[in-house]
Design a protein around this motif. Structure first.
Motif, PDB file in Angstrom:
ATOM      1  N   ASN A 216      65.544  -8.238   7.613  1.00  0.00           N
ATOM      2  CA  ASN A 216      66.818  -9.179   7.228  1.00  0.00           C
ATOM      3  C   ASN A 216      66.508  -9.323   5.551  1.00  0.00           C
ATOM      4  OD1 ASN A 216      68.869 -10.174   6.142  1.00  0.00           O
ATOM      5  ND2 ASN A 216      68.654 -11.629   8.263  1.00  0.00           N
ATOM      6  N   TRP A 217      67.095  -8.749   5.187  1.00  0.00           N
ATOM      7  CA  TRP A 217      66.353  -8.687   3.447  1.00  0.00           C
ATOM      8  C   TRP A 217      67.183  -9.915   2.890  1.00  0.00           C
ATOM      9  CZ3 TRP A 217      62.169  -7.331   1.531  1.00  0.00           C
ATOM     10  CH2 TRP A 217      62.314  -6.505   2.004  1.00  0.00           C
ATOM     11  N   ASN A 218      68.845 -10.784   4.005  1.00  0.00           N
ATOM     12  CA  ASN A 218      69.138 -11.201   3.388  1.00  0.00           C
ATOM     13  C   ASN A 218      68.440 -12.943   3.720  1.00  0.00           C
ATOM     14  OD1 ASN A 218      72.093 -10.655   2.144  1.00  0.00           O
ATOM     15  ND2 ASN A 218      72.234  -9.739   4.088  1.00  0.00           N
ATOM     16  N   ASP A 219      67.307 -13.412   4.360  1.00  0.00           N
ATOM     17  CA  ASP A 219      66.636 -13.869   5.127  1.00  0.00           C
ATOM     18  C   ASP A 219      65.690 -13.610   3.930  1.00  0.00           C
ATOM     19  OD1 ASP A 219      65.542 -15.888   6.053  1.00  0.00           O
ATOM     20  OD2 ASP A 219      64.523 -14.563   7.781  1.00  0.00           O
ATOM     21  N   THR A 239      61.916  -1.085   7.194  1.00  0.00           N
ATOM     22  CA  THR A 239      63.411  -1.369   6.087  1.00  0.00           C
ATOM     23  C   THR A 239      64.209  -0.057   5.864  1.00  0.00           C
ATOM     24  OG1 THR A 239      65.001  -1.746   4.337  1.00  0.00           O
ATOM     25  CG2 THR A 239      62.596  -0.952   4.284  1.00  0.00           C
TER      26      THR A 239
END
Length: 317
Positions: A216-219, A239
């Motif tokens: 989760n690249w928003n992490d 990913t």
């Protein structure tokens, strides 16, 4: 003193090997091994034994691979007249009828600081939570999951570089020595030593799925880096690159991202030959160090970029 050893994966095989090689010094005998049934692997779907079963077969140790610990399995195990059960990463719950086969008792090796991280995935849990220490515990087998008394425990200090593989292997090595000393003492005294009840905050881990390992690249960069280490090598963090899966096998955090504040999370913002492939996250920059495309070999970042000239600017999903 006759021992039945229950386990399946490679780390458990390492512990079995240590116990097997030190039988004479401990005055016990590995009389049999219980492991999961063989699984179909490879292009030709050949049945392949677990690492524990393969090692036992190589050493001429009787191997039992029941689907269930039913009456037939109990009969097979009782045929070697066992005194004691040792379990590490077997993956099945032992019922009262099965445990009754072992007059001297049963113990389980669990790589956590019990009662923290009870359940099947304590090693990745410690890494994911960026703990500064964990432990290897030897506990009596309880009818409830990981609730037995603690017989021995060794603390492991964590420095933030551990992977799921390296920490599990280290736990297996330490666990083998703890179990050996326990078995040696049991053989000399004819019984298990007194244990102590578990105290402290209780938590439980769960089965890890492939979806859990999707990045989760928003992490934050720190959390993603910890997940990459925790889930290495299995199931491996991944990913999507233009709709295709891409595994990230190693990474490091580069928290400064002032030059890329307006870029979306997941965007490959730069390639730095000294630092790696830089990806914007929800908080900080993550430097990808080792990657693997589907059907391809794993590559260090420099080799990967030799065949991915248009990778910078890609938004990973």
């Amino acid at each position: 003193m006759k021992i039945i050893y229950a386990g399946s994966p490679l780390a458990s095989q390492m512990t079995l090997q240590y116990l097997y090689e030190n039988q004479a010094a401990g005055n016990y005998e590995i009389a049999g091994v219980i492991s999961n049934p063989p699984t179909a692997k490879g292009r030709h779907k050949e049945l392949t034994p677990t690492p524990v079963a393969a090692y036992a077969l190589e050493k001429g140790i009787p191997v039992f691979t029941p689907e269930h610990l039913d009456a037939e399995a109990r009969e097979q195990v009782s045929s070697v007249s066992p005194d004691f059960l040792v379990s590490f990463a077997y993956g099945h719950i032992f019922g009262p009828k099965f445990l009754a086969l072992f007059p001297m008792g049963a113990v389980n090796l669990h790589p956590s600081m019990l009662p923290k991280y009870r359940g099947c995935t304590p090693v990745p849990a410690a890494i994911l939570n960026r703990d500064d220490k964990t432990a290897v515990s030897v506990q009596t087998v309880s009818l409830k999951m990981d609730e037995g008394d603690i017989l021995a425990q060794q603390i492991i200090e964590l420095d933030g570089t551990e992977t799921g593989e390296s920490l599990l292997n280290n736990s297996a090595d330490i666990g083998g020595k703890l179990l050996f000393q326990l078995l040696k003492d049991c053989s000399a005294n004819g019984k298990l030593p007194a244990g102590v009840s578990q105290t402290g905050e209780t938590s439980y881990t769960k089965i890890i799925t492939k979806n859990d390992a999707r990045i989760n690249w928003n992490d934050s960069a720190e959390n993603i880096e910890a997940a990459i280490r925790a889930y290495y090598p299995d199931p491996g963090c991944w990913t999507e690159e233009k709709g295709l899966p891409l595994k990230v096998l190693a990474a490091k955090c580069l928290m400064e991202c002032k030059d890329f504040e307006n870029e979306p999370a997941g965007k490959v913002v730069a390639f730095n030959k000294a630092e790696g492939i830089l990806v914007k996250t929800g908080n900080g920059i993550l430097s990808l160090q080792r990657l693997q495309r589907q059907g391809k070999n794993a590559m260090a970042y420099k080799d990967f970029m030799n065949g991915a000239r248009d990778f910078v600017g890609t938004v990973l999903q």
